[in-house]
Design a protein around this motif. Structure first.
Motif, mmCIF file in Angstrom:
data_model
loop_
_atom_site.group_PDB
_atom_site.id
_atom_site.type_symbol
_atom_site.label_atom_id
_atom_site.label_comp_id
_atom_site.label_asym_id
_atom_site.label_seq_id
_atom_site.Cartn_x
_atom_site.Cartn_y
_atom_site.Cartn_z
ATOM 1 N N LEU A 104 0.825 -1.209 0.000
ATOM 2 C CA LEU A 104 0.000 0.000 0.000
ATOM 3 C C LEU A 104 0.860 1.261 0.000
ATOM 4 N N ALA A 105 1.982 1.241 0.709
ATOM 5 C CA ALA A 105 2.892 2.396 0.703
ATOM 6 C C ALA A 105 3.492 2.611 -0.674
ATOM 7 N N LEU A 106 3.845 1.538 -1.348
ATOM 8 C CA LEU A 106 4.393 1.640 -2.699
ATOM 9 C C LEU A 106 3.362 2.223 -3.663
ATOM 10 N N ILE A 107 2.149 1.752 -3.569
ATOM 11 C CA ILE A 107 1.075 2.263 -4.427
ATOM 12 C C ILE A 107 0.803 3.726 -4.127
ATOM 13 N N THR A 108 0.774 4.079 -2.848
ATOM 14 C CA THR A 108 0.540 5.468 -2.466
ATOM 15 C C THR A 108 1.666 6.368 -2.953
ATOM 16 N N ALA A 109 2.901 5.899 -2.868
ATOM 17 C CA ALA A 109 4.038 6.699 -3.346
ATOM 18 C C ALA A 109 3.961 6.939 -4.851
ATOM 19 N N MET A 110 3.593 5.917 -5.610
ATOM 20 C CA MET A 110 3.465 6.104 -7.063
ATOM 21 C C MET A 110 2.362 7.101 -7.395
ATOM 22 N N LEU A 111 1.242 7.004 -6.712
ATOM 23 C CA LEU A 111 0.161 7.961 -6.943
ATOM 24 C C LEU A 111 0.549 9.368 -6.495
ATOM 25 N N ALA A 112 1.323 9.477 -5.421
ATOM 26 C CA ALA A 112 1.773 10.795 -4.959
ATOM 27 C C ALA A 112 2.721 11.430 -5.967
ATOM 28 N N ILE A 113 3.588 10.651 -6.573
ATOM 29 C CA ILE A 113 4.487 11.171 -7.610
ATOM 30 C C ILE A 113 3.679 11.720 -8.777
ATOM 31 N N ILE A 114 2.701 10.961 -9.229
ATOM 32 C CA ILE A 114 1.874 11.392 -10.351
ATOM 33 C C ILE A 114 1.071 12.638 -9.980
ATOM 34 N N THR A 115 0.560 12.686 -8.757
ATOM 35 C CA THR A 115 -0.200 13.848 -8.311
ATOM 36 C C THR A 115 0.681 15.094 -8.272
ATOM 37 N N SER A 152 -8.669 13.737 -8.039
ATOM 38 C CA SER A 152 -9.066 12.327 -7.960
ATOM 39 C C SER A 152 -7.934 11.462 -7.409
ATOM 40 N N ASN A 153 -6.692 11.749 -7.796
ATOM 41 C CA ASN A 153 -5.565 10.995 -7.243
ATOM 42 C C ASN A 153 -5.415 11.242 -5.748
ATOM 43 N N THR A 154 -5.638 12.479 -5.319
ATOM 44 C CA THR A 154 -5.578 12.786 -3.896
ATOM 45 C C THR A 154 -6.678 12.045 -3.133
ATOM 46 N N ALA A 155 -7.860 11.952 -3.717
ATOM 47 C CA ALA A 155 -8.950 11.202 -3.087
ATOM 48 C C ALA A 155 -8.605 9.713 -3.006
ATOM 49 N N ILE A 156 -7.980 9.171 -4.034
ATOM 50 C CA ILE A 156 -7.579 7.766 -4.016
ATOM 51 C C ILE A 156 -6.510 7.536 -2.951
ATOM 52 N N ILE A 157 -5.563 8.475 -2.832
ATOM 53 C CA ILE A 157 -4.536 8.361 -1.795
ATOM 54 C C ILE A 157 -5.193 8.382 -0.412
ATOM 55 N N PHE A 215 -8.233 7.433 0.308
ATOM 56 C CA PHE A 215 -8.931 6.157 0.447
ATOM 57 C C PHE A 215 -7.954 5.046 0.824
ATOM 58 N N ILE A 216 -6.780 5.033 0.195
ATOM 59 C CA ILE A 216 -5.775 4.009 0.507
ATOM 60 C C ILE A 216 -5.292 4.165 1.946
ATOM 61 N N LEU A 217 -5.019 5.395 2.366
ATOM 62 C CA LEU A 217 -4.549 5.620 3.730
ATOM 63 C C LEU A 217 -5.616 5.251 4.762
ATOM 64 N N TRP A 218 -6.872 5.575 4.454
ATOM 65 C CA TRP A 218 -7.959 5.210 5.358
ATOM 66 C C TRP A 218 -8.088 3.692 5.446
ATOM 67 N N THR A 219 -8.015 3.016 4.300
ATOM 68 C CA THR A 219 -8.112 1.559 4.269
ATOM 69 C C THR A 219 -6.951 0.924 5.021
ATOM 70 N N ALA A 220 -5.759 1.448 4.825
ATOM 71 C CA ALA A 220 -4.591 0.893 5.516
ATOM 72 C C ALA A 220 -4.705 1.087 7.026
ATOM 73 N N ARG A 221 -5.319 2.144 7.448
ATOM 74 C CA ARG A 221 -5.443 2.417 8.880
ATOM 75 C C ARG A 221 -6.524 1.565 9.551
ATOM 76 N N HIS A 222 -7.618 1.338 8.860
ATOM 77 C CA HIS A 222 -8.776 0.724 9.497
ATOM 78 C C HIS A 222 -9.003 -0.749 9.156
ATOM 79 N N TYR A 223 -8.278 -1.279 8.202
ATOM 80 C CA TYR A 223 -8.493 -2.668 7.826
ATOM 81 C C TYR A 223 -7.166 -3.422 7.841
ATOM 82 N N SER A 224 -7.251 -4.706 8.096
ATOM 83 C CA SER A 224 -6.094 -5.585 7.974
ATOM 84 C C SER A 224 -6.582 -6.849 7.289
ATOM 85 N N LYS A 225 -5.688 -7.467 6.560
ATOM 86 C CA LYS A 225 -6.073 -8.689 5.836
ATOM 87 C C LYS A 225 -6.117 -9.857 6.828
ATOM 88 N N ARG A 226 -7.256 -10.418 6.973
ATOM 89 C CA ARG A 226 -7.428 -11.542 7.910
ATOM 90 C C ARG A 226 -7.970 -12.729 7.170
#
Length: 133
Positions: free
Chosen positions: A83-94, A115-120, A122-133
């Motif tokens: 998720l950090a890698l994906i967020t970093a790529m989107l931040a570069i593009i933004t 829209s990229n900022t909104a996706i970032i 969403f990713i940060l919110w998902t990373a904070r509140h969910y874990s893969k179980r």
């Protein structure tokens, strides 16, 4: 066989947000790869901004996240790195899009940057509140 399908269905159902993120990053990478005609500012850095490796990286990150979510393996550290890698790529593009708006006056990039900022977010919110179980 039925047990595997039920297991996969359960994992997909519980991790749908990660599948949405993987589809978003893959589709953005594919879109950038297929649309090779961009306006670049400053022009001397066009080779850097039109880099196919970033496009491939985005598509690869989407596929890896998809495969990770569908696998039985569960490690929140690996998920966080993806998720950090994906967020970093989107931040570069933004940042590149915001730079185009400010310095080149390309106002149509405002919508993409928002829209990229909104996706970032969403990713940060998902990373904070969910874990893969």
């Amino acid at each position: 066989m039925l047990h595997r399908k039920l297991n996969l269905h359960h994992q997909v159902k519980n991790n749908i947000l990660y599948l949405i993120i993987s589809a978003l990053i893959f589709s953005k990478g594919l879109g950038f790869y297929l649309n090779r005609r961009f306006f670049f500012y400053p022009p001397q850095f066009a080779w850097l901004m039109n880099n196919v490796y970033l496009d491939y990286g985005m598509m690869l990150a989407g596929v890896v996240l998809f495969l990770y979510v569908c696998s039985r393996y569960s490690n929140n550290r690996v998920l966080g790195i993806l998720l950090a890698l994906i967020t970093a790529m989107l931040a570069i593009i933004t940042c590149i899009e915001i730079e185009h708006v400010i310095f080149a006056g390309e106002i149509e990039f405002v919508q993409n940057a928002i829209s990229n900022t909104a996706i970032i977010g969403f990713i940060l919110w998902t990373a904070r509140h969910y874990s893969k179980r």
